[in-house]
Enzyme design. Structure first.
Site, PDB file in Angstrom:
ATOM      1  N   GLU A 116       0.864  -1.190   0.000  1.00 22.99           N
ATOM      2  CA  GLU A 116       0.000   0.000   0.000  1.00 22.99           C
ATOM      3  C   GLU A 116       0.897   1.235   0.000  1.00 22.99           C
ATOM      4  O   GLU A 116       2.093   1.123   0.266  1.00 22.99           O
ATOM      5  CB  GLU A 116      -0.892  -0.001   1.251  1.00 22.99           C
ATOM      6  CG  GLU A 116      -1.849  -1.187   1.279  1.00 22.99           C
ATOM      7  CD  GLU A 116      -2.802  -1.142   2.475  1.00 22.99           C
ATOM      8  OE1 GLU A 116      -2.761  -0.154   3.255  1.00 22.99           O
ATOM      9  OE2 GLU A 116      -3.583  -2.103   2.603  1.00 22.99           O
ATOM     10  N   SER A 121       7.876  -1.956   2.555  1.00 27.43           N
ATOM     11  CA  SER A 121       8.696  -2.930   3.292  1.00 27.43           C
ATOM     12  C   SER A 121       7.989  -3.367   4.568  1.00 27.43           C
ATOM     13  O   SER A 121       8.054  -4.528   4.969  1.00 27.43           O
ATOM     14  CB  SER A 121      10.059  -2.316   3.634  1.00 27.43           C
ATOM     15  OG  SER A 121      10.798  -2.108   2.452  1.00 27.43           O
ATOM     16  N   GLU A 353       9.092  -7.879  -4.593  1.00 27.50           N
ATOM     17  CA  GLU A 353       8.982  -9.045  -3.683  1.00 27.50           C
ATOM     18  C   GLU A 353       9.925  -8.887  -2.497  1.00 27.50           C
ATOM     19  O   GLU A 353      10.512  -9.849  -2.000  1.00 27.50           O
ATOM     20  CB  GLU A 353       9.166 -10.363  -4.434  1.00 27.50           C
ATOM     21  CG  GLU A 353       8.017 -10.567  -5.419  1.00 27.50           C
ATOM     22  CD  GLU A 353       7.557 -11.996  -5.589  1.00 27.50           C
ATOM     23  OE1 GLU A 353       7.853 -12.829  -4.730  1.00 27.50           O
ATOM     24  OE2 GLU A 353       6.864 -12.249  -6.593  1.00 27.50           O
TER      25      GLU A 353
HETATM   26  N1  CAA Z   1       6.357 -17.836   7.011  1.00 23.05           N
HETATM   27  C1  CAA Z   1       5.358 -17.962   7.928  1.00 23.05           C
HETATM   28  N2  CAA Z   1       5.094 -16.997   8.823  1.00 23.05           N
HETATM   29  C2  CAA Z   1       5.861 -15.891   8.794  1.00 23.05           C
HETATM   30  C3  CAA Z   1       6.898 -15.708   7.867  1.00 23.05           C
HETATM   31  C4  CAA Z   1       7.141 -16.736   6.949  1.00 23.05           C
HETATM   32  N3  CAA Z   1       8.116 -16.647   6.056  1.00 23.05           N
HETATM   33  N4  CAA Z   1       7.471 -14.508   8.069  1.00 23.05           N
HETATM   34  C5  CAA Z   1       6.819 -13.953   9.112  1.00 23.05           C
HETATM   35  N5  CAA Z   1       5.844 -14.785   9.528  1.00 23.05           N
HETATM   36  C6  CAA Z   1       4.940 -14.585  10.690  1.00 23.05           C
HETATM   37  C7  CAA Z   1       5.852 -14.521  11.892  1.00 23.05           C
HETATM   38  O1  CAA Z   1       6.070 -15.810  12.402  1.00 23.05           O
HETATM   39  C8  CAA Z   1       5.099 -13.644  12.827  1.00 23.05           C
HETATM   40  O2  CAA Z   1       4.191 -14.411  13.601  1.00 23.05           O
HETATM   41  P1  CAA Z   1       4.514 -14.698  15.165  1.00 23.05           P
HETATM   42  O3  CAA Z   1       4.400 -13.357  15.817  1.00 23.05           O
HETATM   43  O4  CAA Z   1       3.479 -15.685  15.549  1.00 23.05           O
HETATM   44  O5  CAA Z   1       5.909 -15.237  15.206  1.00 23.05           O
HETATM   45  C9  CAA Z   1       4.296 -12.735  11.914  1.00 23.05           C
HETATM   46  O6  CAA Z   1       4.288 -13.347  10.609  1.00 23.05           O
HETATM   47  C10 CAA Z   1       4.936 -11.372  11.791  1.00 23.05           C
HETATM   48  O7  CAA Z   1       6.260 -11.546  11.364  1.00 23.05           O
HETATM   49  P2  CAA Z   1       7.397 -10.509  11.686  1.00 23.05           P
HETATM   50  O8  CAA Z   1       7.336 -10.095  13.129  1.00 23.05           O
HETATM   51  O9  CAA Z   1       8.681 -11.066  11.157  1.00 23.05           O
HETATM   52  O10 CAA Z   1       6.897  -9.252  10.803  1.00 23.05           O
HETATM   53  P3  CAA Z   1       7.565  -7.851  10.550  1.00 23.05           P
HETATM   54  O11 CAA Z   1       6.526  -6.821  10.655  1.00 23.05           O
HETATM   55  O12 CAA Z   1       8.838  -7.696  11.333  1.00 23.05           O
HETATM   56  O13 CAA Z   1       7.919  -7.910   8.973  1.00 23.05           O
HETATM   57  C11 CAA Z   1       9.215  -8.441   7.017  1.00 23.05           C
HETATM   58  C12 CAA Z   1       8.762  -8.832   8.434  1.00 23.05           C
HETATM   59  C13 CAA Z   1      10.105  -9.589   6.583  1.00 23.05           C
HETATM   60  C14 CAA Z   1      10.002  -7.144   6.969  1.00 23.05           C
HETATM   61  C15 CAA Z   1       7.979  -8.371   6.080  1.00 23.05           C
HETATM   62  O14 CAA Z   1       7.176  -7.245   6.385  1.00 23.05           O
HETATM   63  C16 CAA Z   1       8.348  -8.313   4.613  1.00 23.05           C
HETATM   64  O15 CAA Z   1       8.619  -9.349   4.004  1.00 23.05           O
HETATM   65  N6  CAA Z   1       8.375  -7.098   4.017  1.00 23.05           N
HETATM   66  C17 CAA Z   1       8.574  -6.963   2.587  1.00 23.05           C
HETATM   67  C18 CAA Z   1       7.249  -7.033   1.883  1.00 23.05           C
HETATM   68  C19 CAA Z   1       7.368  -7.547   0.479  1.00 23.05           C
HETATM   69  O16 CAA Z   1       8.152  -8.455   0.178  1.00 23.05           O
HETATM   70  N7  CAA Z   1       6.554  -7.010  -0.409  1.00 23.05           N
HETATM   71  C20 CAA Z   1       6.525  -7.470  -1.742  1.00 23.05           C
HETATM   72  C21 CAA Z   1       5.208  -7.162  -2.365  1.00 23.05           C
HETATM   73  S1  CAA Z   1       4.778  -8.305  -3.619  1.00 23.05           S
HETATM   74  C22 CAA Z   1       5.582  -7.839  -5.012  1.00 23.05           C
HETATM   75  O17 CAA Z   1       6.482  -7.042  -5.019  1.00 23.05           O
HETATM   76  C23 CAA Z   1       5.147  -8.591  -6.203  1.00 23.05           C
HETATM   77  C24 CAA Z   1       5.367  -8.034  -7.533  1.00 23.05           C
HETATM   78  O18 CAA Z   1       5.185  -6.870  -7.840  1.00 23.05           O
HETATM   79  C25 CAA Z   1       5.776  -8.958  -8.583  1.00 23.05           C
END
Ligand code: CAA
Length: 369
Positions: A116, A121, A353
Site C-alpha cells: 500500500e 517494506s 517481492e
Molecule cells: N512464514 C510464515 N510466517 C511468517 C513468515 C514466513 N516466512 N514470516 C513472518 N511470519 C509470521 C511470523 O512468524 C510472525 O508471527 P509470530 O508473531 O506468531 O511469530 C508474523 O508473521 C509477523 O512476522 P514478523 O514479526 O517477522 O513481521 P515484521 O513486521 O517484522 O515484517 C518483514 C517482516 C520480513 C520485513 C515483512 O514485512 C516483509 O517481508 N516485508 C517486505 C514485503 C514484500 O516483500 N513485499 C513485496 C510485495 S509483492 C511484489 O512485489 C510482487 C510483484 O510486484 C511482482
C-alpha cells in the site's frame, strides 16, 4: 527438454515483440497468447486443478527462459504463481477448484495485492480494511504497485480484519476484477518492465461472499509471507533469465566487433569481464535451483534460501547487465540494441517481492543451522 522447448517458443513468439513492448509500454498480449496456447502461462498449477503440474524448478526454468528474451512477459507465469499461491497454501478446496481451474484454462490471470502507499517494506502496516457483514466481507482501501493490475481477472487481497492485532489481524481474500467497487489507477511510468502494467487497485466498499476468505481469519499475513518464501525463487529465476540474455548477446557481439585489427573478444580485459559475468551467473543459478528444490519439498530452510536466491541473483543480474552494456560501449547505451532494456529491467529484481535490504533482514532472522 522443457528448457529447450520454452527457449524455442520464447525466441519465435516473444522475442520479436520485446523491444516494441518496452518502447510503447504495452502489455505483451502475444506472449500471453503463446504461453497460454502451450500451457506455460501458469505452469505451477497442479494437474488435479486442470494445470500442467510443473514443480518449482520447472516453473523457475519457464520464467528464466521467457525473461531471457522479455522480462515483462516473464511476469505472466511469475505473477500467476504469486497470485494463486496463497490459495494453494491456505485456500479451501472449493476456492481452489473455482479459481485455480480458471487460471489453468487461461480464463484470467491472478495478481497479488499486499503493498500500500504507506505499507511497502513494512507490509503489516497496511490499512485496507475488511469488515464482516452477514454473509459478506466488505473491503475498503488502496493497494499500490500491483503487477498486472487491470489485466488480471483475479486478485489476492490482504486486508485488516482486526486492527488491534497487527500481523495477526490480517486476512487474505479473493477479489475479482468484476466485483462492484473495484477500479484501477493510471499505469505507473517505470524505468523497466514497461510491458507489465503496474497500477493501484482501489477497493471502494467491495462486497464479496464470505467464502472468498483464504484460510482462517487472521492468517493472511503468514500466508502472504509463506507465499513470498516460494515466489522469491521465481524472481531469482527472472533475474537469471535477464542476465543470461545480456550475457548471450554480449558474447556474440565481442566476437564480431573489431577494434585495433582484431575482434575485441580477443583482448584479455574483455575475456576477464565475460568470465566474471558467467561465473556470477552460474553461482546465482545454482543457489536459485537449490532454493527451488527447497520450495518444492517445503523445507524448513526455504525462508533463508528464497530470500538469499532472490537477493544474490538480482544483484548478479544488475552487475551482469551493466557489464554487458559496457561491452557494447556506445551501442550498448542505445535503444538499437537490447542491452539497455535488459539493464533497466534487471533493476526491479532488486526491489520487488521485498527489497534486497528486506531480504537481508529475512536471511538474518532465519540463518541456516
Ligand atoms: N512464514 C510464515 N510466517 C511468517 C513468515 C514466513 N516466512 N514470516 C513472518 N511470519 C509470521 C511470523 O512468524 C510472525 O508471527 P509470530 O508473531 O506468531 O511469530 C508474523 O508473521 C509477523 O512476522 P514478523 O514479526 O517477522 O513481521 P515484521 O513486521 O517484522 O515484517 C518483514 C517482516 C520480513 C520485513 C515483512 O514485512 C516483509 O517481508 N516485508 C517486505 C514485503 C514484500 O516483500 N513485499 C513485496 C510485495 S509483492 C511484489 O512485489 C510482487 C510483484 O510486484 C511482482
Amino acid at each position: 527438454m522443457l528448457r529447450a522447448s520454452v527457449r524455442a517458443l520464447a525466441e519465435a513468439k516473444i522475442a520479436p515483440h520485446a523491444a516494441e513492448v518496452d518502447e510503447r509500454a504495452r502489455f505483451p498480449q502475444e506472449a500471453l497468447d503463446a504461453l497460454t496456447a502451450n500451457d506455460l502461462h501458469a505452469v505451477h498449477i497442479p494437474e488435479e486443478y486442470g494445470g500442467s503440474g510443473g514443480d518449482a524448478l520447472a516453473t523457475a526454468i519457464v520464467i528464466e527462459e521467457v525473461a531471457r528474451v522479455c522480462a515483462s512477459s516473464s511476469l505472466i507465469p511469475a505473477v500467476n504463481k504469486l497470485g494463486t499461491l496463497p490459495l494453494m497454501l491456505s485456500g479451501s478446496e472449493d476456492l481452489k477448484r473455482r479459481y485455480l481451474g480458471a487460471v489453468a484454462r487461461g480464463d484470467g490471470m491472478f495478481s497479488y495485492c499486499l503493498s500500500e502507499p504507506e505499507a511497502g517494506s513494512d507490509a503489516a502496516a497496511m490499512r485496507t480494511r475488511a469488515v464482516r457483514d452477514g454473509d459478506s466481507w466488505v473491503l475498503d482501501g488502496v493497494k499500490r504497485w500491483i503487477t498486472n493490475a487491470g489485466v488480471s481477472e483475479f486478485y489476492t487481497v490482504m486486508a485488516v480484519t482486526d486492527p488491534t492485532r497487527r500481523s495477526k489481524g490480517i486476512s487474505a481474500f479473493v477479489v475479482e476484477k468484476s466485483d462492484e467497487g473495484v477500479s484501477f489507477g493510471a499505469p505507473e511510468r517505470k524505468l523497466g518492465i514497461k510491458g507489465s502494467p503496474t497500477r493501484e487497485v482501489y477497493l471502494d466498499n467491495v462486497r464479496i461472499p464470505a467464502d472468498r476468505i483464504i484460510g482462517e481469519e487472521g492468517t493472511g499475513f503468514a500466508t502472504a509471507m509463506r507465499t513470498l518464501d516460494h515466489t522469491r525463487v521465481t524472481i531469482a529465476a527472472q533475474a537469471l533469465g535477464i542476465a543470461q540474455g545480456a550475457l548471450d548477446y554480449a558474447k556474440g557481439y565481442v566476437l564480431e566487433r573489431r577494434q585495433f585489427g582484431k575482434a575485441i573478444g580477443e583482448f584479455q580485459g574483455i575475456q576477464f569481464m565475460l568470465a566474471d559475468m558467467a561465473m556470477k551467473l552460474e553461482a546465482a543459478r545454482q543457489l536459485t535451483y537449490a532454493a527451488a528444490a527447497r520450495s518444492e519439498r517445503g523445507d524448513a530452510d526455504l525462508t533463508f534460501f528464497g530470500a538469499s536466491a532472490k537477493c544474490f541473483a538480482s544483484d548478479a543480474a544488475m552487475e551482469i547487465t551493466t557489464d554487458a552494456v559496457q561491452l557494447l560501449g556506445g551501442y550498448g547505451y542505445t535503444r538499437d540494441y537490447p542491452l539497455e532494456r535488459m539493464m533497466r529491467d534487471a533493476k526491479i529484481t532488486q526491489i520487488y517481492e521485498g527489497t534486497n535490504q528486506v531480504q537481508r533482514i529475512v536471511m538474518a532472522r532465519n540463518l541456516p543451522n
